[in-house]
Design a protein around this motif. Structure first.
Motif, PDB file in Angstrom:
ATOM      1  N   THR A  30      40.959  27.467  52.398  1.00  0.00           N
ATOM      2  CA  THR A  30      41.721  28.462  52.487  1.00  0.00           C
ATOM      3  C   THR A  30      43.116  28.448  51.368  1.00  0.00           C
ATOM      4  N   TYR A  31      43.227  29.642  50.914  1.00  0.00           N
ATOM      5  CA  TYR A  31      44.240  29.620  49.770  1.00  0.00           C
ATOM      6  C   TYR A  31      45.482  30.365  50.364  1.00  0.00           C
ATOM      7  N   LEU A  32      46.813  29.839  50.174  1.00  0.00           N
ATOM      8  CA  LEU A  32      47.750  30.706  50.511  1.00  0.00           C
ATOM      9  C   LEU A  32      48.733  30.801  49.343  1.00  0.00           C
ATOM     10  N   ARG A  33      49.188  32.163  49.136  1.00  0.00           N
ATOM     11  CA  ARG A  33      50.115  32.357  47.870  1.00  0.00           C
ATOM     12  C   ARG A  33      51.153  33.239  48.639  1.00  0.00           C
ATOM     13  N   ARG A  34      52.434  32.920  47.795  1.00  0.00           N
ATOM     14  CA  ARG A  34      53.664  33.758  48.150  1.00  0.00           C
ATOM     15  C   ARG A  34      53.513  35.313  47.260  1.00  0.00           C
ATOM     16  N   VAL A  35      53.527  36.362  47.884  1.00  0.00           N
ATOM     17  CA  VAL A  35      53.188  37.479  47.074  1.00  0.00           C
ATOM     18  C   VAL A  35      54.371  38.540  47.409  1.00  0.00           C
ATOM     19  N   ASP A  36      54.772  39.548  46.695  1.00  0.00           N
ATOM     20  CA  ASP A  36      55.525  40.401  47.067  1.00  0.00           C
ATOM     21  C   ASP A  36      55.145  41.738  47.117  1.00  0.00           C
ATOM     22  N   SER A  37      53.918  41.976  46.688  1.00  0.00           N
ATOM     23  CA  SER A  37      53.242  43.394  46.700  1.00  0.00           C
ATOM     24  C   SER A  37      51.829  43.155  47.143  1.00  0.00           C
ATOM     25  N   GLU A  38      51.411  44.617  47.715  1.00  0.00           N
ATOM     26  CA  GLU A  38      49.843  44.418  47.870  1.00  0.00           C
ATOM     27  C   GLU A  38      49.024  44.238  46.573  1.00  0.00           C
ATOM     28  N   ALA A  39      49.552  44.790  45.534  1.00  0.00           N
ATOM     29  CA  ALA A  39      48.679  44.394  44.121  1.00  0.00           C
ATOM     30  C   ALA A  39      48.771  42.845  43.941  1.00  0.00           C
ATOM     31  N   ALA A  40      49.650  42.201  44.329  1.00  0.00           N
ATOM     32  CA  ALA A  40      49.808  40.771  44.041  1.00  0.00           C
ATOM     33  C   ALA A  40      48.699  39.969  45.098  1.00  0.00           C
ATOM     34  N   ALA A  41      48.603  40.704  46.238  1.00  0.00           N
ATOM     35  CA  ALA A  41      47.797  39.940  47.286  1.00  0.00           C
ATOM     36  C   ALA A  41      46.401  40.173  46.780  1.00  0.00           C
ATOM     37  N   ARG A  42      45.951  41.470  46.326  1.00  0.00           N
ATOM     38  CA  ARG A  42      44.521  41.987  46.023  1.00  0.00           C
ATOM     39  C   ARG A  42      44.360  40.985  44.782  1.00  0.00           C
ATOM     40  N   ALA A  43      45.296  40.712  43.899  1.00  0.00           N
ATOM     41  CA  ALA A  43      44.924  40.055  42.711  1.00  0.00           C
ATOM     42  C   ALA A  43      44.478  38.840  42.954  1.00  0.00           C
ATOM     43  N   LEU A  44      45.161  38.072  43.932  1.00  0.00           N
ATOM     44  CA  LEU A  44      44.525  36.843  44.483  1.00  0.00           C
ATOM     45  C   LEU A  44      43.325  36.721  44.944  1.00  0.00           C
ATOM     46  N   VAL A  45      42.792  37.552  45.662  1.00  0.00           N
ATOM     47  CA  VAL A  45      41.497  37.744  46.228  1.00  0.00           C
ATOM     48  C   VAL A  45      40.542  38.037  44.800  1.00  0.00           C
ATOM     49  N   ALA A  46      41.095  38.814  43.956  1.00  0.00           N
ATOM     50  CA  ALA A  46      40.027  38.750  42.644  1.00  0.00           C
ATOM     51  C   ALA A  46      40.071  37.711  41.828  1.00  0.00           C
ATOM     52  N   GLU A  47      40.920  37.059  41.941  1.00  0.00           N
ATOM     53  CA  GLU A  47      40.949  35.773  41.098  1.00  0.00           C
ATOM     54  C   GLU A  47      40.056  34.641  41.940  1.00  0.00           C
ATOM     55  N   LEU A  48      40.147  34.479  43.009  1.00  0.00           N
ATOM     56  CA  LEU A  48      39.263  33.777  43.874  1.00  0.00           C
ATOM     57  C   LEU A  48      37.814  34.394  43.781  1.00  0.00           C
ATOM     58  N   ARG A  49      37.372  35.443  43.801  1.00  0.00           N
ATOM     59  CA  ARG A  49      36.137  35.917  43.574  1.00  0.00           C
ATOM     60  C   ARG A  49      35.586  35.482  42.169  1.00  0.00           C
ATOM     61  N   LYS A  50      36.296  35.314  41.225  1.00  0.00           N
ATOM     62  CA  LYS A  50      36.138  34.994  39.934  1.00  0.00           C
ATOM     63  C   LYS A  50      35.606  33.347  39.979  1.00  0.00           C
ATOM     64  N   LYS A  51      36.798  32.721  40.535  1.00  0.00           N
ATOM     65  CA  LYS A  51      36.654  31.153  40.786  1.00  0.00           C
ATOM     66  C   LYS A  51      35.527  30.770  41.649  1.00  0.00           C
ATOM     67  N   HIS A  52      35.315  31.441  42.641  1.00  0.00           N
ATOM     68  CA  HIS A  52      34.193  31.230  43.791  1.00  0.00           C
ATOM     69  C   HIS A  52      33.441  32.078  43.802  1.00  0.00           C
ATOM     70  N   PHE A  53      32.600  32.321  42.596  1.00  0.00           N
ATOM     71  CA  PHE A  53      31.747  33.507  42.524  1.00  0.00           C
ATOM     72  C   PHE A  53      30.532  33.253  43.151  1.00  0.00           C
ATOM     73  N   ASP A  54      30.338  31.886  43.505  1.00  0.00           N
ATOM     74  CA  ASP A  54      28.946  31.590  44.213  1.00  0.00           C
ATOM     75  C   ASP A  54      29.162  31.398  45.811  1.00  0.00           C
ATOM     76  N   ALA A  55      30.300  31.800  46.491  1.00  0.00           N
ATOM     77  CA  ALA A  55      30.688  31.882  47.765  1.00  0.00           C
ATOM     78  C   ALA A  55      30.085  33.207  48.375  1.00  0.00           C
ATOM     79  N   ARG A  56      29.705  32.947  49.690  1.00  0.00           N
ATOM     80  CA  ARG A  56      29.302  34.374  50.276  1.00  0.00           C
ATOM     81  C   ARG A  56      30.336  35.379  50.735  1.00  0.00           C
ATOM     82  N   HIS A  57      31.609  34.585  51.069  1.00  0.00           N
ATOM     83  CA  HIS A  57      32.613  35.382  51.693  1.00  0.00           C
ATOM     84  C   HIS A  57      34.177  35.015  51.036  1.00  0.00           C
ATOM     85  N   HIS A  58      34.707  36.078  50.799  1.00  0.00           N
ATOM     86  CA  HIS A  58      36.149  35.800  50.510  1.00  0.00           C
ATOM     87  C   HIS A  58      37.085  36.825  51.276  1.00  0.00           C
TER      88      HIS A  58
END
Length: 224
Positions: A30-58
Protein backbone atom coordinates in the motif's frame (compact mmCIF):
# COMPACT_ATOMS: atom_id res chain seq x y z
CA UNK A 1 -18.08 14.94 8.03
CA UNK A 2 -21.27 16.51 6.71
CA UNK A 3 -20.57 17.36 3.08
CA UNK A 4 -23.22 20.12 3.21
CA UNK A 5 -21.07 22.05 5.68
CA UNK A 6 -18.07 24.21 4.83
CA UNK A 7 -14.93 22.65 6.24
CA UNK A 8 -12.55 24.75 8.30
CA UNK A 9 -10.18 21.84 9.00
CA UNK A 10 -9.33 18.35 7.76
CA UNK A 11 -6.63 15.71 8.05
CA UNK A 12 -4.24 14.41 5.40
CA UNK A 13 -1.17 12.21 5.15
CA UNK A 14 2.16 13.94 5.74
CA UNK A 15 3.94 13.20 2.46
CA UNK A 16 4.45 9.65 1.17
CA UNK A 17 4.15 6.39 3.07
CA UNK A 18 4.26 2.69 2.19
CA UNK A 19 3.42 -0.54 4.02
CA UNK A 20 3.19 -4.21 3.02
CA UNK A 21 1.04 -7.17 4.03
CA UNK A 22 1.24 -10.80 2.94
CA UNK A 23 -2.11 -12.60 2.81
CA UNK A 24 -2.19 -16.22 1.63
CA UNK A 25 1.06 -15.74 -0.29
CA UNK A 26 -0.16 -12.61 -2.12
CA UNK A 27 1.78 -9.44 -1.41
CA UNK A 28 -0.27 -6.28 -0.91
CA UNK A 29 1.91 -3.14 -0.96
CA UNK A 30 0.00 0.00 0.00
CA UNK A 31 1.24 3.44 -0.99
CA UNK A 32 -0.26 6.60 0.49
CA UNK A 33 0.46 10.05 -0.87
CA UNK A 34 -0.79 13.53 -0.16
CA UNK A 35 -2.32 14.90 -3.39
CA UNK A 36 -4.21 18.05 -4.29
CA UNK A 37 -5.77 17.06 -7.62
CA UNK A 38 -7.11 14.10 -9.56
CA UNK A 39 -4.16 14.45 -11.92
CA UNK A 40 -1.73 14.03 -9.01
CA UNK A 41 -3.60 10.94 -7.81
CA UNK A 42 -3.50 9.39 -11.27
CA UNK A 43 0.17 10.27 -11.57
CA UNK A 44 0.86 8.15 -8.49
CA UNK A 45 -0.89 5.19 -10.14
CA UNK A 46 1.14 5.67 -13.32
CA UNK A 47 4.35 5.95 -11.32
CA UNK A 48 3.66 2.70 -9.49
CA UNK A 49 2.70 0.87 -12.68
CA UNK A 50 6.22 1.58 -13.90
CA UNK A 51 7.88 0.76 -10.59
CA UNK A 52 5.90 -2.46 -10.11
CA UNK A 53 5.53 -3.39 -13.77
CA UNK A 54 5.47 -7.09 -12.90
CA UNK A 55 2.57 -6.84 -10.43
CA UNK A 56 -0.87 -8.13 -11.44
CA UNK A 57 -2.99 -5.28 -10.01
CA UNK A 58 -2.55 -1.60 -9.12
CA UNK A 59 -5.83 -0.74 -7.40
CA UNK A 60 -6.50 2.80 -6.27
CA UNK A 61 -8.72 5.18 -4.34
CA UNK A 62 -8.50 8.87 -3.54
CA UNK A 63 -10.36 11.66 -1.73
CA UNK A 64 -9.89 15.33 -2.57
CA UNK A 65 -10.89 18.70 -1.14
CA UNK A 66 -11.53 20.09 2.35
CA UNK A 67 -15.18 19.06 2.02
CA UNK A 68 -14.23 15.69 0.43
CA UNK A 69 -16.24 16.49 -2.69
CA UNK A 70 -14.24 14.15 -4.95
CA UNK A 71 -14.00 10.43 -4.18
CA UNK A 72 -12.89 7.88 -6.78
CA UNK A 73 -11.74 4.27 -6.87
CA UNK A 74 -10.56 1.68 -9.39
CA UNK A 75 -10.44 -2.13 -9.14
CA UNK A 76 -7.81 -2.49 -11.88
CA UNK A 77 -8.88 -5.95 -12.98
CA UNK A 78 -9.97 -7.37 -9.64
CA UNK A 79 -13.63 -8.48 -9.51
CA UNK A 80 -15.91 -5.45 -9.44
CA UNK A 81 -16.28 -3.93 -5.98
CA UNK A 82 -13.62 -6.08 -4.30
CA UNK A 83 -10.68 -3.65 -4.28
CA UNK A 84 -11.26 0.04 -5.05
CA UNK A 85 -14.45 0.48 -3.01
CA UNK A 86 -13.06 -1.26 0.12
CA UNK A 87 -9.96 0.91 -0.18
CA UNK A 88 -12.08 4.07 -0.52
CA UNK A 89 -14.20 3.03 2.47
CA UNK A 90 -11.04 2.56 4.54
CA UNK A 91 -10.01 6.14 3.71
CA UNK A 92 -13.45 7.72 4.03
CA UNK A 93 -14.39 6.01 7.30
CA UNK A 94 -11.04 6.44 9.03
CA UNK A 95 -11.52 8.28 12.33
CA UNK A 96 -8.74 10.82 12.83
CA UNK A 97 -10.24 11.73 16.20
CA UNK A 98 -13.15 10.17 18.10
CA UNK A 99 -16.25 10.64 15.93
CA UNK A 100 -14.34 12.57 13.24
CA UNK A 101 -13.93 11.23 9.68
CA UNK A 102 -12.17 14.00 7.77
CA UNK A 103 -9.30 12.38 5.88
CA UNK A 104 -8.80 14.08 2.50
CA UNK A 105 -6.27 15.14 -0.14
CA UNK A 106 -4.99 11.57 -0.04
CA UNK A 107 -4.44 8.85 -2.62
CA UNK A 108 -4.00 5.16 -1.85
CA UNK A 109 -2.65 2.59 -4.30
CA UNK A 110 -2.42 -1.10 -3.41
CA UNK A 111 -0.03 -3.08 -5.59
CA UNK A 112 -0.83 -6.81 -5.55
CA UNK A 113 1.55 -9.59 -6.42
CA UNK A 114 -0.59 -12.71 -6.81
CA UNK A 115 0.61 -15.62 -4.69
CA UNK A 116 -1.25 -18.42 -6.44
CA UNK A 117 -4.09 -18.82 -3.94
CA UNK A 118 -7.50 -17.40 -4.84
CA UNK A 119 -8.97 -15.31 -2.02
CA UNK A 120 -12.57 -15.14 -3.21
CA UNK A 121 -14.64 -11.96 -3.30
CA UNK A 122 -14.96 -11.68 0.48
CA UNK A 123 -11.29 -12.38 0.98
CA UNK A 124 -10.31 -9.70 -1.52
CA UNK A 125 -12.56 -7.11 0.14
CA UNK A 126 -10.99 -7.84 3.52
CA UNK A 127 -7.46 -7.88 2.09
CA UNK A 128 -7.68 -4.52 0.33
CA UNK A 129 -9.48 -2.89 3.25
CA UNK A 130 -6.97 -4.25 5.74
CA UNK A 131 -4.03 -3.18 3.58
CA UNK A 132 -5.12 0.47 3.55
CA UNK A 133 -6.19 0.47 7.20
CA UNK A 134 -2.86 -1.03 8.30
CA UNK A 135 -0.95 1.59 6.32
CA UNK A 136 -3.05 4.38 7.87
CA UNK A 137 -2.35 3.00 11.34
CA UNK A 138 1.36 3.72 10.86
CA UNK A 139 1.32 6.70 8.46
CA UNK A 140 2.19 10.20 9.71
CA UNK A 141 -0.85 12.47 9.49
CA UNK A 142 -1.26 16.21 9.84
CA UNK A 143 -4.08 18.71 10.28
CA UNK A 144 -4.94 21.37 7.74
CA UNK A 145 -6.85 24.40 9.01
CA UNK A 146 -8.25 27.47 7.32
CA UNK A 147 -6.64 30.26 9.34
CA UNK A 148 -6.67 34.03 9.35
CA UNK A 149 -3.37 35.42 8.04
CA UNK A 150 -2.10 38.68 9.51
CA UNK A 151 0.86 40.74 8.38
CA UNK A 152 2.78 42.24 11.28
CA UNK A 153 5.23 45.02 10.41
CA UNK A 154 8.39 45.52 12.45
CA UNK A 155 11.73 47.27 12.18
CA UNK A 156 14.52 45.02 10.98
CA UNK A 157 16.22 45.23 14.38
CA UNK A 158 13.07 44.13 16.21
CA UNK A 159 11.75 41.53 13.77
CA UNK A 160 13.81 38.56 14.97
CA UNK A 161 13.04 39.14 18.63
CA UNK A 162 9.35 39.69 17.91
CA UNK A 163 9.17 36.46 15.89
CA UNK A 164 10.81 34.51 18.72
CA UNK A 165 8.45 36.05 21.29
CA UNK A 166 5.38 35.19 19.20
CA UNK A 167 6.53 31.60 18.67
CA UNK A 168 7.27 31.28 22.38
CA UNK A 169 3.67 32.36 23.03
CA UNK A 170 2.41 29.49 20.86
CA UNK A 171 1.51 31.66 17.87
CA UNK A 172 2.20 30.20 14.42
CA UNK A 173 4.55 32.40 12.36
CA UNK A 174 4.64 31.28 8.73
CA UNK A 175 7.66 33.36 7.80
CA UNK A 176 9.13 36.84 7.52
CA UNK A 177 9.34 38.98 4.39
CA UNK A 178 11.83 41.85 4.24
CA UNK A 179 10.75 44.96 2.39
CA UNK A 180 12.65 48.17 1.62
CA UNK A 181 12.01 49.66 5.08
CA UNK A 182 10.26 47.09 7.25
CA UNK A 183 10.03 43.38 7.87
CA UNK A 184 6.58 41.75 7.72
CA UNK A 185 5.85 38.65 9.77
CA UNK A 186 3.06 36.43 8.42
CA UNK A 187 1.07 35.11 11.36
CA UNK A 188 -1.68 32.44 11.23
CA UNK A 189 -4.51 32.51 13.78
CA UNK A 190 -7.84 30.84 14.42
CA UNK A 191 -10.38 33.09 12.72
CA UNK A 192 -12.45 33.95 15.79
CA UNK A 193 -12.97 37.42 17.24
CA UNK A 194 -11.72 36.61 20.79
CA UNK A 195 -8.56 35.01 19.40
CA UNK A 196 -7.83 37.99 17.14
CA UNK A 197 -8.51 40.46 19.96
CA UNK A 198 -6.20 38.57 22.32
CA UNK A 199 -3.48 38.56 19.65
CA UNK A 200 -3.81 42.34 19.16
CA UNK A 201 -3.34 42.85 22.91
CA UNK A 202 -0.34 40.54 23.01
CA UNK A 203 1.25 42.18 19.99
CA UNK A 204 0.85 45.62 21.54
CA UNK A 205 2.52 44.37 24.70
CA UNK A 206 5.40 42.58 22.97
CA UNK A 207 6.18 45.46 20.61
CA UNK A 208 5.40 48.28 23.03
CA UNK A 209 2.79 49.48 20.55
CA UNK A 210 5.30 49.76 17.68
CA UNK A 211 3.78 46.97 15.52
CA UNK A 212 0.29 46.60 14.10
CA UNK A 213 -1.40 43.73 12.24
CA UNK A 214 -2.92 43.88 8.75
CA UNK A 215 -5.54 41.39 7.58
CA UNK A 216 -4.18 39.38 4.61
CA UNK A 217 -7.18 37.04 4.24
CA UNK A 218 -7.41 33.32 4.98
CA UNK A 219 -5.31 30.37 3.83
CA UNK A 220 -5.13 26.61 4.38
CA UNK A 221 -2.18 25.98 6.68
CA UNK A 222 -0.46 22.75 7.78
CA UNK A 223 -0.69 22.42 11.55
CA UNK A 224 1.81 19.89 12.87
Amino acid sequence: MDNDSVATAYTTVDGDFAAELEIKRSRFITYLRRVDSEAAARALVAELRKKHFDARHHCSAFILGPDRTAMRSNDDGEPSGTAGIPMLDALAKRETAPGTTDLSDIAAVVVRYFGGILLGAGGLVRAYSESVSTALDAAPLLRRERLRILGVDADYAAAGRLENDLRAAGIQVLGTEYGPRLATLRVALNDQAPVLAAFADRLASLSAGASTATNLGTEWVDVR
